[in-house]
Design a protein around this motif. Structure first.
Motif, PDB file in Angstrom:
ATOM      1  N   SER A  40     -10.040  -2.164  -6.497  1.00 60.53           N
ATOM      2  CA  SER A  40     -11.236  -1.314  -6.464  1.00 60.53           C
ATOM      3  C   SER A  40     -11.997  -1.368  -5.143  1.00 60.53           C
ATOM      4  O   SER A  40     -12.877  -0.550  -4.929  1.00 60.53           O
ATOM      5  CB  SER A  40     -12.216  -1.742  -7.558  1.00 60.53           C
ATOM      6  OG  SER A  40     -11.629  -1.620  -8.822  1.00 60.53           O
TER       7      SER A  40
ATOM      8  N   MET B 141      -8.398  10.754 -15.331  1.00 64.79           N
ATOM      9  CA  MET B 141      -8.777   9.361 -15.553  1.00 64.79           C
ATOM     10  C   MET B 141     -10.181   9.340 -16.129  1.00 64.79           C
ATOM     11  O   MET B 141     -10.999  10.201 -15.791  1.00 64.79           O
ATOM     12  CB  MET B 141      -8.729   8.636 -14.201  1.00 64.79           C
ATOM     13  CG  MET B 141      -9.146   7.192 -14.227  1.00 64.79           C
ATOM     14  SD  MET B 141     -10.909   6.935 -13.962  1.00 64.79           S
ATOM     15  CE  MET B 141     -10.854   5.385 -13.074  1.00 64.79           C
TER      16      MET B 141
ATOM     17  N   LYS C  15      -8.289  -6.718  -8.907  1.00 65.93           N
ATOM     18  CA  LYS C  15      -9.561  -6.900  -8.162  1.00 65.93           C
ATOM     19  C   LYS C  15     -10.212  -8.206  -8.625  1.00 65.93           C
ATOM     20  O   LYS C  15     -10.167  -8.539  -9.814  1.00 65.93           O
ATOM     21  CB  LYS C  15     -10.503  -5.719  -8.405  1.00 65.93           C
ATOM     22  CG  LYS C  15     -10.995  -5.631  -9.831  1.00 65.93           C
ATOM     23  CD  LYS C  15     -12.206  -4.708  -9.962  1.00 65.93           C
ATOM     24  CE  LYS C  15     -12.711  -4.725 -11.377  1.00 65.93           C
ATOM     25  NZ  LYS C  15     -12.750  -3.432 -12.030  1.00 65.93           N
TER      26      LYS C  15
ATOM     27  N   ARG D 238     -12.503 -12.592 -13.595  1.00 62.32           N
ATOM     28  CA  ARG D 238     -12.390 -12.358 -12.157  1.00 62.32           C
ATOM     29  C   ARG D 238     -13.110 -13.470 -11.388  1.00 62.32           C
ATOM     30  O   ARG D 238     -14.160 -13.929 -11.810  1.00 62.32           O
ATOM     31  CB  ARG D 238     -12.961 -10.986 -11.800  1.00 62.32           C
ATOM     32  CG  ARG D 238     -12.010  -9.867 -12.175  1.00 62.32           C
ATOM     33  CD  ARG D 238     -12.558  -8.502 -11.822  1.00 62.32           C
ATOM     34  NE  ARG D 238     -13.320  -7.916 -12.902  1.00 62.32           N
ATOM     35  CZ  ARG D 238     -12.790  -7.266 -13.949  1.00 62.32           C
ATOM     36  NH1 ARG D 238     -11.484  -7.121 -14.058  1.00 62.32           N
ATOM     37  NH2 ARG D 238     -13.563  -6.767 -14.875  1.00 62.32           N
TER      38      ARG D 238
ATOM     39  N   LEU E 136     -13.445   6.494 -17.586  1.00 60.07           N
ATOM     40  CA  LEU E 136     -13.997   5.141 -17.706  1.00 60.07           C
ATOM     41  C   LEU E 136     -15.160   5.265 -18.682  1.00 60.07           C
ATOM     42  O   LEU E 136     -16.290   5.444 -18.278  1.00 60.07           O
ATOM     43  CB  LEU E 136     -14.483   4.729 -16.305  1.00 60.07           C
ATOM     44  CG  LEU E 136     -14.816   3.314 -15.970  1.00 60.07           C
ATOM     45  CD1 LEU E 136     -13.606   2.415 -16.099  1.00 60.07           C
ATOM     46  CD2 LEU E 136     -15.320   3.251 -14.528  1.00 60.07           C
TER      47      LEU E 136
ATOM     48  N   VAL F 227      -4.770  -4.828 -13.074  1.00 64.10           N
ATOM     49  CA  VAL F 227      -5.956  -4.684 -12.223  1.00 64.10           C
ATOM     50  C   VAL F 227      -6.294  -6.047 -11.629  1.00 64.10           C
ATOM     51  O   VAL F 227      -6.776  -6.950 -12.317  1.00 64.10           O
ATOM     52  CB  VAL F 227      -7.138  -4.099 -13.015  1.00 64.10           C
ATOM     53  CG1 VAL F 227      -8.394  -4.065 -12.154  1.00 64.10           C
ATOM     54  CG2 VAL F 227      -6.794  -2.690 -13.500  1.00 64.10           C
TER      55      VAL F 227
ATOM     56  N   ARG G 299      -5.169   0.366 -17.611  1.00 66.97           N
ATOM     57  CA  ARG G 299      -5.582  -0.444 -16.464  1.00 66.97           C
ATOM     58  C   ARG G 299      -6.145  -1.763 -16.985  1.00 66.97           C
ATOM     59  O   ARG G 299      -7.264  -1.821 -17.475  1.00 66.97           O
ATOM     60  CB  ARG G 299      -6.649   0.319 -15.653  1.00 66.97           C
ATOM     61  CG  ARG G 299      -6.223   1.768 -15.280  1.00 66.97           C
ATOM     62  CD  ARG G 299      -7.356   2.487 -14.543  1.00 66.97           C
ATOM     63  NE  ARG G 299      -8.612   2.395 -15.247  1.00 66.97           N
ATOM     64  CZ  ARG G 299      -9.104   3.336 -16.061  1.00 66.97           C
ATOM     65  NH1 ARG G 299      -8.457   4.457 -16.250  1.00 66.97           N
ATOM     66  NH2 ARG G 299     -10.258   3.149 -16.665  1.00 66.97           N
ATOM     67  N   ILE G 300      -5.349  -2.827 -16.866  1.00 69.74           N
ATOM     68  CA  ILE G 300      -5.700  -4.078 -17.532  1.00 69.74           C
ATOM     69  C   ILE G 300      -5.986  -5.182 -16.513  1.00 69.74           C
ATOM     70  O   ILE G 300      -5.107  -5.557 -15.741  1.00 69.74           O
ATOM     71  CB  ILE G 300      -4.543  -4.561 -18.443  1.00 69.74           C
ATOM     72  CG1 ILE G 300      -4.001  -3.428 -19.318  1.00 69.74           C
ATOM     73  CG2 ILE G 300      -4.974  -5.772 -19.262  1.00 69.74           C
ATOM     74  CD1 ILE G 300      -4.836  -3.081 -20.502  1.00 69.74           C
ATOM     75  N   GLY G 301      -7.204  -5.716 -16.534  1.00 69.40           N
ATOM     76  CA  GLY G 301      -7.580  -6.809 -15.641  1.00 69.40           C
ATOM     77  C   GLY G 301      -7.700  -8.134 -16.371  1.00 69.40           C
ATOM     78  O   GLY G 301      -6.759  -8.937 -16.410  1.00 69.40           O
ATOM     79  N   THR G 302      -8.860  -8.359 -17.000  1.00 70.00           N
ATOM     80  CA  THR G 302      -9.151  -9.690 -17.557  1.00 70.00           C
ATOM     81  C   THR G 302      -8.181 -10.126 -18.662  1.00 70.00           C
ATOM     82  O   THR G 302      -7.878 -11.311 -18.762  1.00 70.00           O
ATOM     83  CB  THR G 302     -10.596  -9.748 -18.079  1.00 70.00           C
ATOM     84  OG1 THR G 302     -10.867  -8.578 -18.835  1.00 70.00           O
ATOM     85  CG2 THR G 302     -11.585  -9.826 -16.948  1.00 70.00           C
TER      86      THR G 302
ATOM     87  N   ILE H  47      -8.421   2.230  -7.696  1.00 71.78           N
ATOM     88  CA  ILE H  47      -9.122   2.658  -8.917  1.00 71.78           C
ATOM     89  C   ILE H  47     -10.642   2.599  -8.774  1.00 71.78           C
ATOM     90  O   ILE H  47     -11.361   2.851  -9.733  1.00 71.78           O
ATOM     91  CB  ILE H  47      -8.678   1.822 -10.136  1.00 71.78           C
ATOM     92  CG1 ILE H  47      -9.031   0.334  -9.953  1.00 71.78           C
ATOM     93  CG2 ILE H  47      -7.184   1.988 -10.404  1.00 71.78           C
ATOM     94  CD1 ILE H  47      -8.831  -0.484 -11.228  1.00 71.78           C
TER      95      ILE H  47
ATOM     96  N   MET I 293      -8.644   0.010 -20.915  1.00 70.41           N
ATOM     97  CA  MET I 293      -8.771  -1.230 -20.162  1.00 70.41           C
ATOM     98  C   MET I 293      -8.563  -2.392 -21.139  1.00 70.41           C
ATOM     99  O   MET I 293      -8.123  -2.185 -22.266  1.00 70.41           O
ATOM    100  CB  MET I 293     -10.139  -1.309 -19.478  1.00 70.41           C
ATOM    101  CG  MET I 293     -10.639   0.043 -18.983  1.00 70.41           C
ATOM    102  SD  MET I 293     -11.847   0.022 -17.650  1.00 70.41           S
ATOM    103  CE  MET I 293     -13.051  -1.140 -18.183  1.00 70.41           C
ATOM    104  N   SER I 294      -8.911  -3.617 -20.708  1.00 66.89           N
ATOM    105  CA  SER I 294      -8.633  -4.789 -21.561  1.00 66.89           C
ATOM    106  C   SER I 294      -9.160  -4.636 -22.985  1.00 66.89           C
ATOM    107  O   SER I 294      -8.493  -4.997 -23.949  1.00 66.89           O
ATOM    108  CB  SER I 294      -9.250  -6.047 -20.938  1.00 66.89           C
ATOM    109  OG  SER I 294      -8.572  -6.373 -19.755  1.00 66.89           O
TER     110      SER I 294
HETATM  111  C1  PLP Z   1     -12.105  -3.394 -13.301  1.00 64.95           C
HETATM  112  C2  PLP Z   1     -11.523  -2.143 -13.818  1.00 64.95           C
HETATM  113  C3  PLP Z   1     -10.552  -2.156 -14.838  1.00 64.95           C
HETATM  114  C4  PLP Z   1     -10.098  -3.413 -15.539  1.00 64.95           C
HETATM  115  O1  PLP Z   1     -11.087  -3.896 -16.387  1.00 64.95           O
HETATM  116  P1  PLP Z   1     -10.769  -5.086 -17.436  1.00 64.95           P
HETATM  117  O2  PLP Z   1     -11.846  -4.935 -18.447  1.00 64.95           O
HETATM  118  O3  PLP Z   1     -10.841  -6.353 -16.675  1.00 64.95           O
HETATM  119  O4  PLP Z   1      -9.425  -4.829 -18.010  1.00 64.95           O
HETATM  120  C5  PLP Z   1     -10.013  -0.946 -15.213  1.00 64.95           C
HETATM  121  N1  PLP Z   1     -10.382   0.224 -14.641  1.00 64.95           N
HETATM  122  C6  PLP Z   1     -11.307   0.280 -13.672  1.00 64.95           C
HETATM  123  C7  PLP Z   1     -11.673   1.603 -13.079  1.00 64.95           C
HETATM  124  C8  PLP Z   1     -11.912  -0.896 -13.224  1.00 64.95           C
HETATM  125  O5  PLP Z   1     -12.846  -0.824 -12.267  1.00 64.95           O
END
Ligand code: PLP
Length: 225
Positions: free
Chosen positions: A51, A156, A30, A221, A158, A28, A212-215, A73, A196-197
């Motif tokens: 996103s 999906m 963004k 970010r 969240l 991820v 879905r892995i961001g941080t 996403i 996620m993370s």
């Molecule tokens: C930002 C986001 C993520 C990633 O989140 P992290 O906590 O940074 O891994 C995953 N899914 C969705 C829908 C997001 O908006």
């Protein structure tokens, strides 16, 4: 830690917990600059999640020399469906038939193959979150399943953020059972986009096929939407 090191560590954890079932690690990106996407790509990462439409299109233009797979996403408004349909391979957050119809029509008009899609389910009942309820999802899946420009792949979610691993697993188990119940009703799905993370371990243990892995991959970010 470099992006390559983070990626290897996350991939190892996911593989160990998945016990043989395939899981895509979606990076991820963004809020992250294009150089970091390039760095992840050099470490073997091909699938990226964004996103915000404007931010994503700007970065995609700068990275067009790389053959990347893009997943949308974020929340999707009807005035943004055309750029999303044209510039993404997947959309994870469909929760209204109108949005799905617009995406489908844009794909067909552009002569593109069907867009991979997941329906977003709101399991916690928080009114601030997008997503359909567990009772609404069957009807939406039947409608979206008829659209020629969409390939319905899965569900999906969240969930509400929590450090309680028991609650995390409960939510992810709910989504897995919902997918199984849809399959029993004849709706073919192969994807669970969850984790996620902070909670991907729980999600993979409950059968996630896309985390879905961001941080945890890129660090905090930087860009503000
Ligand atoms: C930002 C986001 C993520 C990633 O989140 P992290 O906590 O940074 O891994 C995953 N899914 C969705 C829908 C997001 O908006």
């Amino acid at each position: 830690m470099t992006i390559a090191q983070n990626l290897n560590r996350i991939r190892e954890q996911v593989e160990e917990l998945a016990k043989g079932h395939p899981v895509l690690v979606l990076a991820v990106s963004k809020g992250q600059p294009p150089e970091k996407i390039r760095e992840a790509c050099q470490a073997g990462q091909k699938a990226f999640g964004e996103s915000y439409v404007q931010e994503a299109l700007q970065k995609q233009a700068l990275l067009s020399d790389l053959a990347l797979e893009w997943h949308f996403i974020g929340p999707l408004q009807s005035n943004k469906t055309t750029p999303v349909a044209l510039h993404f391979d997947w959309v994870h957050g469909i929760d209204r038939i109108k949005i799905a119809e617009r995406l489908s029509n844009a794909r067909i008009q552009a002569g593109l193959p069907p867009l991979n899609a997941c329906l977003q389910v709101n399991l916690s009942g928080e009114s601030s979150k997008s997503g359909v309820t567990a009772t609404e999802v069957t009807a939406l899946a039947r409608e979206v399943g008829k659209l020629v420009g969409i390939r319905l792949r899965g569900l999906m979610t969240l969930p509400e953020p929590t450090a309680d691993a028991g609650l995390q697993r409960k939510r992810f188990a709910q989504l897995r059972m919902l997918k199984e119940s849809l399959r029993e009703q004849g709706i073919w799905l192969d994807t669970l986009s969850m984790g996620m993370s902070e909670d991907f371990a729980s999600a993979v243990m409950e059968g996630s096929t896309i985390v879905r892995i961001g941080t945890a991959l890129f660090g905090e970010r930087q860009l503000k939407p």
